[in-house]
Design a protein around this motif. Structure first.
Motif, mmCIF file in Angstrom:
data_model
loop_
_atom_site.group_PDB
_atom_site.id
_atom_site.type_symbol
_atom_site.label_atom_id
_atom_site.label_comp_id
_atom_site.label_asym_id
_atom_site.label_seq_id
_atom_site.Cartn_x
_atom_site.Cartn_y
_atom_site.Cartn_z
ATOM 1 N N ASP A 78 -10.114 -0.519 -9.072
ATOM 2 C CA ASP A 78 -9.915 0.415 -10.289
ATOM 3 C C ASP A 78 -8.912 -0.057 -10.736
ATOM 4 O O ASP A 78 -8.284 0.696 -12.247
ATOM 5 N N ASP A 79 -7.776 -0.103 -10.251
ATOM 6 C CA ASP A 79 -6.458 -0.554 -10.673
ATOM 7 C C ASP A 79 -5.980 -1.480 -11.346
ATOM 8 O O ASP A 79 -5.500 -1.884 -12.354
ATOM 9 N N PHE B 128 -6.847 -1.777 -5.965
ATOM 10 C CA PHE B 128 -8.205 -0.456 -5.685
ATOM 11 C C PHE B 128 -9.158 -2.065 -6.993
ATOM 12 O O PHE B 128 -7.823 -1.812 -7.781
ATOM 13 N N LEU C 153 0.692 -1.359 -0.064
ATOM 14 C CA LEU C 153 -0.236 0.085 -0.070
ATOM 15 C C LEU C 153 0.851 1.289 -0.109
ATOM 16 O O LEU C 153 0.390 1.975 -0.218
ATOM 17 N N VAL D 55 -9.307 -2.851 -0.480
ATOM 18 C CA VAL D 55 -10.397 -2.121 -0.605
ATOM 19 C C VAL D 55 -10.216 -0.788 0.420
ATOM 20 O O VAL D 55 -10.122 -0.895 1.626
ATOM 21 N N GLY D 56 -10.778 0.277 -0.337
ATOM 22 C CA GLY D 56 -10.318 1.784 0.311
ATOM 23 C C GLY D 56 -11.252 1.693 1.259
ATOM 24 O O GLY D 56 -11.783 3.200 1.334
ATOM 25 N N GLU E 73 -11.941 5.225 -1.084
ATOM 26 C CA GLU E 73 -12.134 5.047 -2.301
ATOM 27 C C GLU E 73 -14.039 4.939 -2.278
ATOM 28 O O GLU E 73 -14.686 4.042 -1.840
ATOM 29 N N PRO E 74 -14.409 4.901 -3.941
ATOM 30 C CA PRO E 74 -16.311 5.287 -4.504
ATOM 31 C C PRO E 74 -16.199 3.595 -4.626
ATOM 32 O O PRO E 74 -15.040 2.629 -4.970
ATOM 33 N N GLY F 131 2.661 2.238 -4.034
ATOM 34 C CA GLY F 131 1.478 1.747 -4.877
ATOM 35 C C GLY F 131 1.200 1.019 -5.869
ATOM 36 O O GLY F 131 0.881 0.685 -6.746
ATOM 37 N N ARG F 132 1.678 -0.763 -5.087
ATOM 38 C CA ARG F 132 1.319 -1.795 -5.452
ATOM 39 C C ARG F 132 0.454 -2.228 -5.267
ATOM 40 O O ARG F 132 -0.557 -3.363 -5.299
#
Lengths: 778, 160
Positions: A30-31, A28, A21, A246-247, A197-198, A24-25
């Motif tokens: 959308d990633d 989520f 986290l 999950v954000g 995270e939406p 940047g790995r």
């Protein structure tokens, strides 16, 4: 049973999640790169209430990049219906795309699919919506007024649920003759849980597996699978829900959204992956809300300050639909069952209603009704103390439950806690620090307290009492060792920031005599575990952790059996320590656990005759009582600005008891984050609606999320009463911070306003309310 | 009638050329065209700060900038902070101080804090608290974030 003494439980072990986290790995929803995916945008209702609506999509398909668009009826899905097995409940269906009537502004009417999200939005803007608007029902008062416009035709008096779970024919007499009766009419504002995270999903039909694979940002993968299978007419096996990072969720992602089902249906029809990522204005106005409730409560006290009776009328504005699987009953049922809280209440009467309005539906937001019921009880304590001229903390002590296990008038059995001790310690600390003296000067300083418990391990029995048609509760785990001696533990719980990969590994590590780094926790994939209930209601450590401890302990038993055979001794004579199987009678003699693993898979000829090859074990765990109860006392010191009324928090202290603490750092983080959300609800956040039913806070310009400047440092002290009902002794504690803060802050503000003749009983408390109170007193 | 522009960006020292529509945000160019998905989108209207990246060393909301505006710029993203698998002092402090839970806001806070400390090496705890209030976190109550940045500020000052 051996395997204790490794000591991983109780350590502030660094989180295994952090590395990915921080670099940047993380992954989520959308990633996930999918160049061939179509992107979804929704055409949404511009009005809150319409008897008839139609969508014209003829202009949409000509837009550059748009590939398809579907209105209701063209998708081939059935709606979501959440059920309670109760006569007092009226079931209503939530269509995936609204058809016929519209019931809130932002309700999805059609889905547009395009080559990129920009084109999808272009397409959605070209849709034209025709409707016959009608009067919107925008408040509990309007909804319950005689002759009110009906939100659903089938609902009587705009009420999904109207229950009187506790009745008492003599309570009116008690209230009439009691030496002291105090009242509160508490109101709380509508909030959005606002995970950073939406919501979002990526749906894809995979031919080879004959499965719809749904990547989704959710707390409850298996419930999403059940809902998707039902709506799409597939067998559960034909749906696989996969959840990676999950954000945040906070309850908002523990119900099933319509958009995920619509995206899945589009992916099935078009045989192309479909991605939908919510934007923040959709999230604020058209996802799920919580918290909007009203209470009228009377409490009778004897001359000595002991509660004689409690009489409550509870109304929850649950919006336009019942959500799957919890239903719109979750708030009123929780509130009415748990209102007495940490206090002995000999007589109790309650009525609780889920009221339908033309607003976004509500989900069980972190703490569910407990922030309100604690605020109600703590306001009643303060009022009674003043009426009876007793110190408010002393009055609480006279009423706190102090012998355990205690079964209340609400039928709930509370497991042992430290109700009195947490209050004593919290008060002592604030006295030692001199805060009580700070009330004596000219500054408007107030001190507020809140004593409460939080039901955490809601097992199957507790949910069955709610009479849900889909009954959550237990959880399942498998522990599996590979031929090299590394372990994979699965769980049906599903983290969204709570650090399960770390805490569950700590639990398994103690059983297996392995370092947590040798244990990989896997979660969030419906193909990994036969069924699971995900993560909500602070259930994961208590129930998920119990299942993990049992599966790991069964795996440890098998390892000991094999090791005993290889060491020519009995299984009871083998300890698993630091990666070794050691003879208890001769610590020098032993073999590495990895050797047992190798024998079990690759040299199975060396196994005892009655032992199967392979090293795995499965276990289920449930809490078979009223649940588990963590408890806490919050103490907060607030200063009001004499000019603006603006409150500033000078000190915040939490003394909490969640049983055995598995990872102190993670527990403290949950407490602090929870308090921050509680302060947000107490002082800042509210989703308002205008008279037409339009949300007035549809961006973060209007919805005031507190920042590091508003949230103070939060002191945390622990008491530890091990839980009698769980495998680990842990009770779960994810919601307590959010539950206690509104009550404590409201009491502190009112304490600071003492002598002004004004008491505030509505949340959030805004500076203008305080300012007005101060002006009146000037 | 797409209007496409060929733009050049250097991201974490790596040069890239990409064809982008005028209206495409820098965040989408970084995330979806170039694969730097560590930069997150939490609100897309400039409030939450999860999408914060460095543009020529200055923190910027990549959701409020178009990709074409960054033509020729040096961009720093969260993927550039660690040295291979070795975390930076700030990343380590975030983990040690529990400055992250779900981790979604974390890249934005890291980029914001890096730029702030570079500009204000003598910052106090209160100044750091004020600076990080530019971004939103929903999990931690901010305490671990403030502690992590403060600790790094102090240790960098000692080393300087």
């Amino acid at each position: 049973m051996t395997g204790h003494g490794q000591g991983w439980i109780g350590k502030s072990f660094a989180r295994k999640e952090d590395h990915r986290l921080l670099t940047g790995r993380g992954c989520f929803v959308d990633d996930r790169p999918r160049p061939d995916a179509l992107h979804a945008a929704f055409v949404r209702s511009p009005v809150a209430s319409a008897a008839r609506v139609s969508v014209d999509l003829s202009e949409v398909s000509g837009v550059d990049g748009v590939r398809a668009a579907f209105a209701s009826g063209e998708l081939g899905v059935s709606g979501l219906t959440a059920l309670l097995d109760r006569e007092e409940f009226t079931a209503t269906s939530m269509p995936i795309l609204a058809t016929g009537a519209v019931r809130y502004a932002g309700e999805p009417l059609a889905i547009v699919l395009a080559e990129d999200p920009y084109a999808a939005e272009d397409g959605a803007e070209r849709a034209s919506v025709d409707f016959e608007a009608r009067q919107a029902v925008t408040s509990i008062e309007e909804a319950l007024a005689p002759g009110a416009q009906g939100v659903h035709d089938e609902l009587a008096a705009n009420t999904f649920l109207d229950v009187a779970p506790f009745s008492d024919d003599e309570i009116d007499d008690v209230l009439a003759s009691a030496p002291c009766v105090v009242r509160t009419s508490l109101r709380t504002g509508r909030q959005n849980a606002l995970p950073l995270e939406p919501r979002g999903c990526l749906a894809e039909w995979v031919d080879r597996d004959e499965q719809l694979v749904l990547h989704v940002s959710t707390q409850v993968p298996h419930q999403v699978r059940t809902a998707a299978a039902r709506c799409l007419g597939l067998a559960e096996r034909q749906v696989r829900v996969v959840v990676t990072d999950v954000g945040g969720g906070f309850g908002l992602k523990c119900v099933v959204g319509r958009e995920e089902i619509a995206a899945a249906a589009a992916a099935l029809r078009l045989r192309r992956p479909v991605k939908w990522i919510e934007d923040r204005s959709e999230g604020l106005s058209a996802s799920f809300h919580g918290r909007q409730q009203q209470y009228d409560v009377r409490a009778a006290f004897d001359a000595g300050g002991r509660i004689l009776a409690l009489d409550a009328d509870i109304r929850c504005d649950v919006g336009a639909y019942s959500v799957f699987p919890f239903t719109s009953g979750v708030e009123p049922l929780m509130a009415s069952a748990e209102l007495p809280g940490v206090y002995r209440v000999p007589r109790y009467r309650a009525r609780a209603r889920a009221v339908a309005t033309n607003k976004a539906p509500t989900a069980p937001y972190r703490g569910v009704s407990r922030p309100q019921i604690v605020a109600v009880m703590e306001r009643l304590m303060e009022r009674a103390a003043r009426e009876l001229s007793v110190d408010p903390l002393e009055l609480r002590r006279r009423n706190l439950i102090d012998s355990f296990p205690y079964t209340g008038i609400n039928g709930i059995t509370y497991d042992p806690g430290s109700y009195r001790e947490s209050l004593d310690l919290c008060e002592r600390r604030l006295r030692e620090e001199g805060w009580f003296d700070s009330r004596d000067g000219d500054r408007r300083v107030g001190i507020g307290f809140a004593c409460f418990n939080e039901r955490t391990g809601y097992g199957t029995e507790a949910f069955a009492q709610r009479k849900m048609a889909v009954v959550p509760g237990y959880d399942i785990s498998e522990a599996r060792m590979d031929p090299a001696g590394w372990v994979t533990v699965t769980t049906g719980t599903s983290a969204h920031g709570q650090g399960h990969e770390t805490t569950l590994a700590q639990i398994a590590a103690d059983q297996l005599g392995l370092h947590p780094d040798r244990i990989k926790v896997r979660q969030g994939d419906t193909d990994l575990v036969s069924y699971g209930w995900g993560t909500f209601g602070s259930r994961s450590a208590a129930i998920g952790g119990g299942a993990v401890r049992l599966s790991a302990s069964r795996l440890a038993d098998k390892i000991r059996t094999v090791a005993a055979h290889l060491l020519d001794t009995e299984a009871g004579n083998v300890d698993l320590v630091d990666g070794w199987c050691r003879r208890r009678d001769n610590q020098e003699d032993g073999l590495p656990i990895a050797e047992v693993a190798e024998v079990s898979y690759l040299r199975a000829n060396r196994l005892p005759k009655d032992v199967d090859p392979g090293l795995s074990a499965e276990a289920a765990f449930d809490v078979l009582t009223s649940g588990t109860f963590s408890n806490a006392t919050h103490g907060v010191v607030v200063e009001l600005d004499p000019g603006t009324g603006s409150p500033r928090i000078l000190r915040y202290l939490v003394v909490e008891d969640c049983g055995v603490v598995i990872n102190p750092k993670i527990v403290d983080g949950q407490v602090r984050g929870g308090v921050a959300q509680g302060i947000a609800g107490a002082l800042y956040e509210e989703i308002g609606y205008d008279a037409e039913g339009q949300p007035t806070a549809a961006s973060l310009m209007d919805y005031l999320v507190p920042t590091a400047s508003e949230i103070p440092e939060i002191g945390v002290e622990h008491l530890e009463t091990p839980c009698a009902f769980t495998e680990t002794g842990a009770k779960g504690m994810g919601e307590g911070g959010t539950i206690g803060a509104p009550a404590a802050v409201l009491n502190a503000v009112n304490d600071a306003l003492r002598g002004t003749g004004v008491e505030l009983d509505a949340l959030p408390v805004r500076p203008e309310h305080i300012h007005r109170a101060l002006e009146r007193n000037r | 009638m797409k209007d496409q522009h060929l733009i050049s960006l250097t991201v974490n020292g790596e040069p890239h050329e990409v064809l982008a529509e005028s209206r495409r945000t820098l965040a989408d160019v970084l995330r979806h065209d170039l694969g730097y998905t560590g930069t997150h989108l939490g609100c897309e209207h400039g409030i939450c700060g999860a999408c914060t990246v460095l543009v020529d060393g200055v923190p910027a909301r990549s959701c409020l900038m178009f990709g074409v505006q960054a033509d020729g710029a040096e961009i720093g993203t969260v993927e550039g902070l660690a040295d291979g698998d070795r975390l930076s002092d700030l990343q380590e402090a975030f983990s040690r101080r529990h400055g992250l839970q779900c981790g979604f806001c974390t890249p934005g806070f890291l980029m914001l804090a890096e730029a702030f400390l570079a500009e204000n090496p003598g910052a106090t705890r209160e100044e750091i608290r004020e600076a990080v209030s530019a971004n939103l976190c929903r999990c931690t109550g901010y305490q671990g974030i403030v502690e992590a940045v403060t600790e790094v500020a102090e240790s960098r000052r000692e080393r300087a």
